[in-house]
Design a protein around this motif. Sequence first.
Motif, PDB file in Angstrom:
ATOM      1  N   SER A  43      10.620 -10.713  35.814  1.00  0.00           N
ATOM      2  CA  SER A  43       9.928  -9.669  36.566  1.00  0.00           C
ATOM      3  C   SER A  43       9.878 -10.059  38.034  1.00  0.00           C
ATOM      4  O   SER A  43       9.446 -11.167  38.372  1.00  0.00           O
ATOM      5  CB  SER A  43       8.517  -9.470  36.015  1.00  0.00           C
ATOM      6  N   PHE A  44      10.344  -9.161  38.897  1.00  0.00           N
ATOM      7  CA  PHE A  44      10.411  -9.447  40.329  1.00  0.00           C
ATOM      8  C   PHE A  44       9.091  -9.073  40.996  1.00  0.00           C
ATOM      9  O   PHE A  44       8.627  -7.934  40.869  1.00  0.00           O
ATOM     10  CB  PHE A  44      11.562  -8.661  40.965  1.00  0.00           C
ATOM     11  N   ASP A  95      15.958  -5.362  40.581  1.00  0.00           N
ATOM     12  CA  ASP A  95      16.190  -4.599  39.359  1.00  0.00           C
ATOM     13  C   ASP A  95      16.094  -5.537  38.149  1.00  0.00           C
ATOM     14  O   ASP A  95      17.023  -6.296  37.855  1.00  0.00           O
ATOM     15  CB  ASP A  95      17.561  -3.931  39.408  1.00  0.00           C
ATOM     16  N   ASP A  96      14.977  -5.480  37.439  1.00  0.00           N
ATOM     17  CA  ASP A  96      14.753  -6.380  36.300  1.00  0.00           C
ATOM     18  C   ASP A  96      15.751  -6.136  35.172  1.00  0.00           C
ATOM     19  O   ASP A  96      16.145  -7.074  34.469  1.00  0.00           O
ATOM     20  CB  ASP A  96      13.325  -6.203  35.773  1.00  0.00           C
ATOM     21  N   ASN A  97      16.205  -4.890  34.994  1.00  0.00           N
ATOM     22  CA  ASN A  97      17.146  -4.578  33.913  1.00  0.00           C
ATOM     23  C   ASN A  97      18.493  -5.254  34.143  1.00  0.00           C
ATOM     24  O   ASN A  97      19.099  -5.797  33.197  1.00  0.00           O
ATOM     25  CB  ASN A  97      17.337  -3.060  33.790  1.00  0.00           C
ATOM     26  N   MET A  99      18.958  -7.956  35.898  1.00  0.00           N
ATOM     27  CA  MET A  99      18.762  -9.390  35.740  1.00  0.00           C
ATOM     28  C   MET A  99      18.706  -9.774  34.249  1.00  0.00           C
ATOM     29  O   MET A  99      19.215 -10.830  33.854  1.00  0.00           O
ATOM     30  CB  MET A  99      17.484  -9.827  36.452  1.00  0.00           C
ATOM     31  N   ARG A 100      18.130  -8.916  33.418  1.00  0.00           N
ATOM     32  CA  ARG A 100      18.129  -9.183  31.970  1.00  0.00           C
ATOM     33  C   ARG A 100      19.550  -9.103  31.409  1.00  0.00           C
ATOM     34  O   ARG A 100      19.935  -9.894  30.531  1.00  0.00           O
ATOM     35  CB  ARG A 100      17.212  -8.191  31.263  1.00  0.00           C
ATOM     36  N   ASP A 101      20.335  -8.148  31.933  1.00  0.00           N
ATOM     37  CA  ASP A 101      21.738  -8.038  31.509  1.00  0.00           C
ATOM     38  C   ASP A 101      22.517  -9.300  31.849  1.00  0.00           C
ATOM     39  O   ASP A 101      23.320  -9.790  31.052  1.00  0.00           O
ATOM     40  CB  ASP A 101      22.395  -6.843  32.206  1.00  0.00           C
ATOM     41  N   ILE A 102      22.291  -9.800  33.052  1.00  0.00           N
ATOM     42  CA  ILE A 102      22.965 -11.034  33.483  1.00  0.00           C
ATOM     43  C   ILE A 102      22.569 -12.187  32.571  1.00  0.00           C
ATOM     44  O   ILE A 102      23.413 -13.004  32.165  1.00  0.00           O
ATOM     45  CB  ILE A 102      22.621 -11.343  34.951  1.00  0.00           C
ATOM     46  N   SER A 103      21.291 -12.260  32.243  1.00  0.00           N
ATOM     47  CA  SER A 103      20.812 -13.318  31.352  1.00  0.00           C
ATOM     48  C   SER A 103      21.517 -13.257  30.003  1.00  0.00           C
ATOM     49  O   SER A 103      21.948 -14.285  29.460  1.00  0.00           O
ATOM     50  CB  SER A 103      19.300 -13.187  31.164  1.00  0.00           C
ATOM     51  N   ILE A 112      15.573 -19.496  33.579  1.00  0.00           N
ATOM     52  CA  ILE A 112      16.351 -19.653  34.808  1.00  0.00           C
ATOM     53  C   ILE A 112      16.331 -18.349  35.612  1.00  0.00           C
ATOM     54  O   ILE A 112      16.157 -18.359  36.843  1.00  0.00           O
ATOM     55  CB  ILE A 112      17.800 -20.064  34.483  1.00  0.00           C
ATOM     56  N   ILE A 113      16.497 -17.222  34.927  1.00  0.00           N
ATOM     57  CA  ILE A 113      16.472 -15.928  35.618  1.00  0.00           C
ATOM     58  C   ILE A 113      15.105 -15.689  36.255  1.00  0.00           C
ATOM     59  O   ILE A 113      15.000 -15.182  37.381  1.00  0.00           O
ATOM     60  CB  ILE A 113      16.811 -14.790  34.641  1.00  0.00           C
ATOM     61  N   ALA A 114      14.029 -16.052  35.536  1.00  0.00           N
ATOM     62  CA  ALA A 114      12.682 -15.898  36.098  1.00  0.00           C
ATOM     63  C   ALA A 114      12.523 -16.743  37.353  1.00  0.00           C
ATOM     64  O   ALA A 114      11.868 -16.331  38.320  1.00  0.00           O
ATOM     65  CB  ALA A 114      11.644 -16.289  35.055  1.00  0.00           C
TER      66      ALA A 114
END
Length: 376
Positions: A43-44, A95-97, A99-103, A112-114
């Motif tokens: 979450s950004f 864009d949290d979505n 970033m979740r896709d990248i994860s 790590i993404i967080a």
Amino acid sequence: MAKLLFVNYILSNFAARIAKENIMARLIKSYKEDIGASPDDISFHGEKKEDFIRLRIINYNPDKLLEKTVKDVDEAVSYINNESVTWFNVDGLHDDNIMRDISTKFAIDSFIIADILNVDSRPKIHEYDDCIYMSVKMLNCDDTQTVTSENLVLIIKNNVLLSFQERKGDVFEPVRDRLRNNRKRFRHSGTDYLAFALLDVIVDNYIFIITCLGNNIEHLDEVMTESLKQTTMEEIKKYKSELTYLRKIIKPCRELIMNFAKMDSELIHDYMKPHVKTLQSNIELANETIDNYREMLADLLNVFNNMATNKVNDILKVLTIFSVIFIPLTFITGIYGTNFANIPGLNWKYGYYVMLGIIALIAVVMIFYFKKKKWF
């Protein structure tokens, strides 16, 4: 008049306090939403600096290079293979979505993404099971000599380097040009060399910004020898603030590069050793130069205060000299102001002119005496 001076004093103190708070806000930032948040919560919470996220890839090997802006993460993943290196760059993190896709698609842990989304984190490096995580700051200096920073995260994987920026625009165009021009060493190396090239450009930009500020700081020294202005004090304080901000960013970056040099990972090859040593030398130069300019500013501040004190002393000395000169003159004129009927020379035809002559003579003699003593 006294009331007006008091109001000016209050306003100046208030402005100084606001300026200090703004400086502290640059040194450390925190958001209420971060309190109690889970470490792996994607979450950004920072400042949104782009309206749209841009996804770009550069896929290359010794024989070919492909540079493209992709529409989604799936398209970026489709270019990944064992025969080439892929640089996947993300401009904008809000864009949290995505970033979740990248994860999910790049098999990167949500923790790590967080951490990537924590744009105010301290520069650091950490080795995970299948990747190396680096967080550094890119710097920019505008026309007003104010330094701003942007968080950059690099994730080194086997054939993929992922870079995450807060906004579009960076200092990496020389790296892209070297890739486009098919530099042999670059196109034959892996993601570790690409990460080194990006870090090298960032550190070179540090040195460039320090040099720009340093030229202005050295110019202050020349200006102070010619005249003493209040604006000079304001500039000294401004540059002290900017160097403090630079030091806060560059010092932990030095630790990052030192740890990078010591890291024993399968993702870092032996050919990297001389390159990392060069990186170490450059970041040491940046740190030493900042310390040198901080000392120079401290010396300039002392010189400014001493010059201001000397100027006040000179003014007081001149005022004192004039006071001493006028003491006997006031004494003489005071005699003729006494209320007695019989004062010697009061009715003399030339008495007034003689008195003026004596006053002028005493003033000239005293000025000559002071100059002989080199009191002014």
